[in-house]
Motif scaffolding. Sequence first.
Motif: not given
Length: 460
Positions: A280, A380, A384
């Motif tokens: 991420t 995110l 997610g």
Amino acid sequence: MTVGDTLSMVFMGGFLKLARSAALLLGLCLLAACGLTIDADQARVCRSALPALNPGARITVEHIQKGPVPRSLRVDYLAEYLDRPILQRFAICQFMAEGLSPNKAELEGLATEEGPLSGANLYLLKRYYLATPEGMAGDPGSRPSANAIEIPESVAYWLQQILVSLPRTAIYALLSVAYALVFGLTGRINLAFGELAAVGSAATIAGASILLASGTSAPVLGLAAGLAAALFAGAIHSAAGGYFTIGRIAGPSSQPSLIATVGMGLFLMEYLRLVQSPVTVWLPPIWSEAWPLARAADFLVSLTPITVVTAGTGLVAALGLLWLVQATGFGRAWRAYADDAHAAALMGVDGMRLLVQTLALAGAMAGLSGMLIVAQYGGLGFAGGFQYGLKALIAAVIGGIGSIPGAMLGGFAVGLFETLWSAYLPIEMRDMALYVALVVFLIFRPGGLLGFRDPTPRAV
């Protein structure tokens, strides 16, 4: 003119005034966040250096303000030793960058009332103190504001929880509206909106990164570029994917489309994993300085500027969407087709074109929610979005799926429920309680808060 027309005009006039007021308030908040806030990450680094500059002293930070040179902060503080008078001191910290730059918290220079630190001393301070767990834990913090009003402790705690829930509520409300737009028109659920929010988050990171690569690190411009990218990416992916999973799958049953949207969500998840990698990417926090509002003894009720911006953006988007559905040609066509598709087609409404427009609008709302996730929480992951999408679907059902105001109300209810449960009850049981609430609503009021007792608020 009928009484209904008159009431409608009065309602729209009041609604437009409310929308203008909300947009003005959001603009003022942006201006305040740009000009009046201190970067919280930079302030933390500068405060953390104070114990190393005053070994053995008790540090009390009095004031933090912009420094005399660009990208700098001045910290005024008191150093209290056991065997000498209290010293009134200051430190000026200069940083390598600012705004959305990933190295904005990198200390570049430090000066005190005795003069600037040498390069060697600054290196030793950063390498052997600030980079250690002891250095990171040595932040003396800021003095709580003495100007905040005193309120009871129970009220302060409750108020703080409400303020914390504002961004989550805005995110759930926008995602719930995406479900309501598509279901209200077609009677079918698109289970890929959580992944579309993840697409919006990735697009936000990409838009801000492109701006950073061009040498611009201003948070307002970065978020504006991320917002444009998130809206575009969400709309395009939703329109293209929804056309094949909903528009091209005909038949009286909605199950084939439902299964197809599950496949679309899995495709988007893997697509994001390959495009942005499993790691991420995070944007640094911005506008995260705490604004004190009230206090109860040592407990300070505070609000961050970015919370105001994200909640305000969600409010403006919700009001704008209500106006779009109530006062535009698209909204009239949407409501007519949702009430009676065959009659609307006889009046010239192109069903497939309206569906694509609705899918694009719903995807833009999902992309906007992803942008708000990045702005508030930093990023995110590729997987997610699933939890966000699932909880937003629960919010849409609770509020009345197919009803746009009901979806907004459901998003508010779910966000508030999660926050209050986390504050007062075991957090590990929060999601279980939310799913139980969904079952209860489906049994006793399947139409939701603003729906009827039927499974849908209107016949589709």
